[in-house]
Scaffold this motif. Structure first.
Motif, PDB file in Angstrom:
ATOM      1  N   PRO B 114       0.828  -1.180   0.000  1.00 48.66           N
ATOM      2  CA  PRO B 114       0.000   0.000   0.000  1.00 48.66           C
ATOM      3  C   PRO B 114       0.880   1.254   0.000  1.00 48.66           C
ATOM      4  N   ILE B 117       4.948   6.544   2.353  1.00 49.39           N
ATOM      5  CA  ILE B 117       6.045   7.487   2.124  1.00 49.39           C
ATOM      6  C   ILE B 117       7.178   7.230   3.108  1.00 49.39           C
ATOM      7  N   TRP B 118       7.021   6.228   3.972  1.00 48.15           N
ATOM      8  CA  TRP B 118       7.964   6.044   5.077  1.00 48.15           C
ATOM      9  C   TRP B 118       9.148   5.168   4.682  1.00 48.15           C
ATOM     10  N   PHE B 170      13.412  10.090   6.309  1.00 47.08           N
ATOM     11  CA  PHE B 170      12.861  10.621   7.565  1.00 47.08           C
ATOM     12  C   PHE B 170      13.784  10.370   8.755  1.00 47.08           C
ATOM     13  N   ILE B 171      14.062   9.097   9.060  1.00 43.44           N
ATOM     14  CA  ILE B 171      14.887   8.771  10.236  1.00 43.44           C
ATOM     15  C   ILE B 171      16.198   9.552  10.173  1.00 43.44           C
ATOM     16  N   LEU B 172      16.754   9.661   8.971  1.00 43.75           N
ATOM     17  CA  LEU B 172      17.943  10.502   8.802  1.00 43.75           C
ATOM     18  C   LEU B 172      17.622  11.802   8.062  1.00 43.75           C
ATOM     19  N   HIS B 174      15.163  13.754   7.731  1.00 45.78           N
ATOM     20  CA  HIS B 174      14.439  14.811   8.427  1.00 45.78           C
ATOM     21  C   HIS B 174      14.912  15.001   9.866  1.00 45.78           C
TER      22      HIS B 174
END
Lengths: 319, 387
Positions: B114, B117-118, B170-172, B174
């Motif tokens: 599905p 964006i993660w 994200f994890i890195l 952002h």
């Protein structure tokens, strides 16, 4: 006053969670605090709860500060300090979830801290950050203001470092105003410690947040409750029209207020509302359904007779 | 030591690309890569970076454009995530077969669906066999440093291959954290201007992107595979030179408490940092746990890997992508195959974790460790799945 907590290995760490709404600057708040810590030679991380940000929707940001390099790459689920940038969130999310037993709650509110004290907390603090922001910054952006309260409560990062971080981030004019707001908040923060708290004032907020975190009746099954073998092939959604069960009114920070004397019942608000939140009553007036109104203000903009005014959401009276 | 400054990791990445003095940037915005190219477009617009910034209409065009500009002798850069990489796919293979030494930052994000964006590694694992040199980094400093290192490796005339720097979305990307920046003159000393071995030029006619008849295609592929394998010592050289300059040393596999470890976690990317905290906590409880961070994914550092896990009883290989219908996660399967001919080999437990943005905590790693050492884990499982 919070100082660093010692971990098992002697390392010192402080973890903060910020609650705000998309567009209010919760992430900026976390970044400025981290920047201030880094400027002091400490190590820090600031990060948003990852995902798309929608203006007005409840958002969370995190800040982790340590004397030593940080290796954790996980969200902060058990913060030492919780900061609430927007009091209207208190009825929407349980801001105290996971807050450590000896933790501290800092809330943007015009009320005194005893309204928010929980038995298990070390301290609760309030600051009327919205008013300070409106007076000095001329808009209800409370991110830098709240840092004044944080600096007052926590000795981990010096006030001068926060000022340096603000001056580095904003142009001179904006920085000066933000620093002024920060200093006013530092001076005006009201702090209540566990020992000074009257027992009778402890229960009301506990009950209130319990209600905020209760699942609404008729709410759809949360994603986090599905087992893998309960999903439809291809993740097909078989109950089409279920958007009705998502109460997007939680995102609202401004509220449309109708002046019935001016209203001509033309229905332009109903036509333009992107969320179909307007319903016609028996007398023919169009009234907004607050479960779905996101407070975008399109109705007020389009109303041909100026019968709709947008007013800022207040914290719920129950607190 | 130079002063550390705080900034979002995406901005540190853009700063590094600027310091690499690239000639061409072509990219199409996609979450979570967006901030890197946004910042680069600002640098070009305000004159801080003298480069062509081409806002193309798709990722397929972004990489096609870089193929063209790199072929013409321009130091080229692109950057994407997930679906963007999927759309580039056709050109990804062409870039390496043409031996064009460009650099791509791949801000890892799961492939739909599905729709997500993660972060996970399903995007990069979909191009496992693309022939690029592929590196994984795990914090802001490593992202920053590897921009220079990647061009240094790629443009080495003994290498001439494109390089992908993988880092977690994200994890890195952002994350706001500290990074030690480098002075432009120090970078220039490490990374001199690009000297192409071959470049398209009207005065020196040559042809690139040729046709390969059956009579020569196999030889072309053998040459390409040999080139990738032969890049290994030059990758080490580039790291060594960077270590001498910056004091930060990088290796194809990085070991943490592995020497006497009975059970070793194997990770790629930023999850290695959290896993390291779990290993510390397990050590405090007296367990012989260790961690191996696989920095170099292609060419796979077989010898260094086998040496690092010598003596271990169990390997817990954390994969961030599913190989549907396969025998395990892509990394675990590869490691099993690498160990198959060894006389003494550890048990390899393939754990899929952190898919599509699912947080993996210190507690989760400890739980994996306990289930493996108690003999309760299966050889392949999707960790923490409900049901």
């Amino acid at each position: 006053m919070v100082v660093f907590k010692k971990g098992k290995g002697g390392e010192k760490v402080l973890e903060i969670r910020f609650h705000g709404r998309g567009g209010q600057g919760a992430v900026t708040s976390a970044e400025l605090f981290a920047q201030a810590a880094i400027m002091e030679g400490k190590y820090a991380q600031a990060f948003p709860s990852f995902g798309p940000e929608r203006r007005g929707a409840p958002v969370v940001a995190f800040c982790r500060i340590d004397d030593r390099p940080i290796f954790l790459r996980t969200e902060i689920n058990e913060p030492d300090i919780v900061m609430v940038l927007d009091p209207s969130l208190l009825s929407v999310v349980d801001v105290t979830a996971g807050l450590k037993d000896d933790g501290i709650l800092i809330i943007n509110s015009e009320k005194e801290p005893h309204h928010f004290m929980l038995e298990r907390l070390e301290q609760a603090a309030t600051i009327n950050a919205t008013q300070i922001a409106l007076d000095i910054l001329k808009r209800p952006i409370t991110n830098t203001v709240l840092l004044g309260a944080l600096a007052r409560i926590s000795a981990v990062v010096k006030m001068e470092s926060i000022i340096d971080a603000i001056e580095q981030r904003f142009d001179a004019k904006n920085a000066a105003r933000n620093v002024q707001a920060l200093q006013k908040a530092f001076a005006e923060t009201l702090i209540l410690s566990k020992n000074d708290c009257k027992p009778e004032s402890l229960n009301s907020f506990q009950k209130y947040i319990a209600a905020a975190s209760t699942t609404r009746e008729g709410a759809p099954k949360a994603d986090s409750e599905y087992l893998w073998n309960e999903l439809q092939p291809g993740c097909v959604v078989t109950d089409a029209g279920n958007a009705k069960s998502f109460r997007t009114g939680d995102w609202r920070s401004f509220l449309p207020v109708l002046n019935k004397e001016r209203c001509i019942r033309c229905g332009v608000c109903w036509v333009f509302c992107p969320d179909m939140a307007y319903r016609q009553d028996q007398e023919g007036y169009y009234l907004v359904d607050l479960d779905y109104c996101k407070g975008c203000g399109i109705c007020a903009q389009e109303c041909p007779v100026g019968a709709i005014q947008m007013e800022m959401e207040k914290e719920a009276d129950a607190v | 030591m130079k002063k550390r400054v705080g900034m979002e990791v995406s901005f540190a990445a853009a700063e590094a690309v600027k310091l690499c003095n690239v000639d061409v940037v072509a990219a199409y915005p996609i979450t979570p890569q967006t901030h890197i190219v946004e910042r680069l477009s600002e640098y070009v617009a305000n004159g801080e970076l003298d480069a062509e910034f081409v806002p193309v209409e798709s990722e397929h065009s972004a990489l096609s454009l870089c193929v063209g500009s790199q072929a013409a002798g321009a130091r080229s850069f692109t950057c994407t995530s997930s679906q963007g990489l999927a759309l580039m796919n056709e050109i990804v293979y062409i870039t390496s077969s043409m031996r064009l030494p460009m650099v791509m930052m791949l801000v890892n994000r799961s492939l739909s669906g599905p729709l997500s964006i993660w972060n996970d590694h399903s995007d990069v694992m979909s191009i496992r066999d693309c022939g690029w040199i592929q590196l994984f980094v795990k914090n802001s400093q490593e992202v920053f440093d590897h921009a220079f290192i990647a061009y240094k490796i790629a443009e080495d005339h003994n290498v001439l291959l494109p390089v992908i720097i993988n880092f977690d979305g994200f994890i890195l990307s952002h994350m706001f954290e500290s990074v030690e920046l480098m002075e432009p003159d120090v970078v220039q000393q490490y990374l001199p201007p690009y000297e192409p071995k071959y470049a398209l030029h009207p005065d020196r006619a040559l042809t690139m992107g040729t046709y390969g008849m059956p009579a020569v295609f196999t030889e072309a592929k053998k040459a390409q595979d040999e080139a990738l394998l032969a890049s290994y010592p030059h990758i080490l050289e580039a790291w060594k030179a960077w270590g001498d300059l910056s004091g930060r040393h990088y290796h194809p596999v990085e070991e943490f408490l592995t020497k006497d470890a009975e059970t070793i976690f194997v990770t790629l990317g930023s999850f290695g940092e959290t896993a390291g905290e779990a290993v510390k906590a397990l050590r405090e409880k007296g367990h012989k746990a260790g961690l191996l961070h696989l920095r170099l994914w292609r060419p796979f550092p077989f010898d260094a890997f086998c040496q690092a896990i010598q003596g271990a009883r169990n390997l817990i290989v954390i994969d961030r992508a599913v190989s549907f219908g396969g025998p395990g996660g892509p990394v675990a399967s590869e490691i099993r195959s690498a160990l198959y001919n060894k006389e003494k080999r550890p048990g390899v437990y393939s754990m899929i974790a952190g898919l599509g943005g699912r947080d993996v905590t210190v507690r989760d790693y400890m739980q994996m460790f306990e289930s493996v050492t108690a003999g309760k884990a299966s050889a392949y499982e999707i960790f923490g799945v409900r049901g």
